[in-house]
Design a protein around this motif. Sequence first.
Motif, mmCIF file in Angstrom:
data_model
loop_
_atom_site.group_PDB
_atom_site.id
_atom_site.type_symbol
_atom_site.label_atom_id
_atom_site.label_comp_id
_atom_site.label_asym_id
_atom_site.label_seq_id
_atom_site.Cartn_x
_atom_site.Cartn_y
_atom_site.Cartn_z
ATOM 1 N N SER A 37 0.858 -1.192 0.000
ATOM 2 C CA SER A 37 0.000 0.000 0.000
ATOM 3 C C SER A 37 0.887 1.234 0.000
ATOM 4 O O SER A 37 1.243 1.763 1.053
ATOM 5 N N GLN A 39 2.416 4.976 -0.176
ATOM 6 C CA GLN A 39 1.993 6.315 0.223
ATOM 7 C C GLN A 39 2.381 7.319 -0.871
ATOM 8 O O GLN A 39 3.085 6.991 -1.827
ATOM 9 N N ASP A 92 -1.310 11.240 -3.649
ATOM 10 C CA ASP A 92 -2.307 10.598 -2.793
ATOM 11 C C ASP A 92 -3.640 10.476 -3.532
ATOM 12 O O ASP A 92 -4.124 11.442 -4.136
ATOM 13 N N ASN A 121 -3.681 5.944 2.372
ATOM 14 C CA ASN A 121 -4.344 5.134 3.384
ATOM 15 C C ASN A 121 -5.834 4.999 3.091
ATOM 16 O O ASN A 121 -6.422 5.819 2.394
ATOM 17 N N GLY A 297 -5.649 0.644 1.081
ATOM 18 C CA GLY A 297 -4.806 1.251 2.102
ATOM 19 C C GLY A 297 -4.197 0.244 3.054
ATOM 20 O O GLY A 297 -4.019 0.516 4.232
ATOM 21 N N ASP A 299 -5.646 -2.579 3.966
ATOM 22 C CA ASP A 299 -6.704 -3.390 4.560
ATOM 23 C C ASP A 299 -7.284 -4.345 3.514
ATOM 24 O O ASP A 299 -7.568 -3.941 2.390
ATOM 25 N N ASN A 423 -9.977 -4.724 9.483
ATOM 26 C CA ASN A 423 -9.421 -3.488 10.025
ATOM 27 C C ASN A 423 -9.810 -3.412 11.495
ATOM 28 O O ASN A 423 -11.004 -3.359 11.820
#
Length: 526
Positions: A37, A39, A92, A121, A297, A299, A423
Amino acid sequence: YDDTDWDGDAVFYVDDASFSSPTQSPDIKCITRYPVSPQAGEDITVTATITDDGTITTSRLYYRVNFGVWTDVLPDSTVDSFFYFTIPGQNDGDLIEYYVYAIDNDNNSSTSDTFRVQVGNAVYYVYFQDDTLRKKLGKFIHEAQYSIDIAMYECFTDTIVDSLIAAWNRGVKVRVITDYSYIDRQGTQDLINAGIPVIHEGIGDNSTSHIMHHKFIVRDYRDGDPVNDWIWTGSFNASDYLHADNAIVIKSTELADAFEREFNQMWGSSTDTPDTNNARTGTNKTDVLPTHSFVVGGDSIWVYFSPQDNPIQYLVNLVNRAQSEIGYLIYSFTRDDLGDALISAFQRGVWVGGVHENNASNPEYDSLYNAGVPVYWENLPSQWYSLHDKFMVVDKIFVETGSMNWSNSGTGYNDENVIIIKNATVAQLYWQEFTERYTEAGGSLYVKEVKLHKPIIKAYPNPFYSVCYFNTQNLEIYNASGRLVRKLGDLTYWDGKDKEGRAVLPGIYFVKKPGKNQLVKVVKIR
């Protein structure tokens, strides 16, 4: 999609499939990325294993950002059959798609599957009825910039209707699918009179006799900009009554794409105008998702639709993998397979507790209660009409929610959705809601006390079959719902019987010393 070997982690970014053919094309497999994931601004290293009976002469990774132009990059390095590529860092919210291509010395070529990852995220918002769900949904609609696609069983309350009409009047594209039962409601007719296209499930040549029971919205997916794609789902209907309900809002292009595919097959097209000749609902629907597992993100998230995916099987699998505790709130529960799975989990030592709506079809309540599982009928505050939730928390890590009741109609006939999220933060929010409804109904969460206090009572063997021994006297035995089973007095063992001398059912029991804030959990196996 088969989750037979599912271990709780989505692996959509790993491809173990072989691409070899009778012409001996390059074999591309085991495509992984790091970080899983990424950033904002973080480079992504993609590793692929490429083998061939000859020599790989060319290998490239192709990627694109936000549905733009494909760009190719050569490998940074190769070690034996491992090829390493770099995708430069992006902003992002950007959506990156990529695949690997290879050619051998005989000019045979292969192309891998295409993979996706969204930078940044995961973003969640979790709401319950105390959060005034009507206002939250109205705000969610108000924030739409380009499109709103809403599939909702009941969608006629003033707050929601006014929000949709206001969005339509400011230029937002709005499409609505509702159930036939509510097409004539004043709020629904107000949407139609405002010019908003509205259909129900009982239209066209492909109509079936069932309920369009969805409660989801896809926002701004149709503008082609991944940065602002959101979904809303859960158990909440925009109706006249207030129920104990939940809703979850997630920012994700991939999830938005999954729900949009479901919407479009019920709509019959991807355009503003429905195509009733192509519209498919109920048992006429097919599985239109390329995958049911996603990483958002970091999860793991799974999405299933009824009836084409028969989602109840994935709830059963989730329960079968439970390690410590399961808490659930449910409106209607008729499925024996899920009920049996919960009883089996309880009997192997997993703490299980549930609250059922007492005005709905709930035959599984008796089966669970008779097996010793601490289940209760709801005891809601007077301002709420019913317990309308349909969610389960497993091990305080996994959450299952959506529109589907745990019934034959829910999994096999109606239009429904189920979403499973891994999560811990989201799970804790749902666990808190479960705890409030459970204790309000009369339940006691002894499992918390076991975790908070170091036990001074020692029990062995544990789990036990016939007799469990203790290191002290004057103990009391309680079942998982907090009811006293037996006082042992001078005995330093328990033979698995109640105060009447009857053998108790397998499951979780708690041993307590009066006057001491200590207890220990024991598990009777048979």
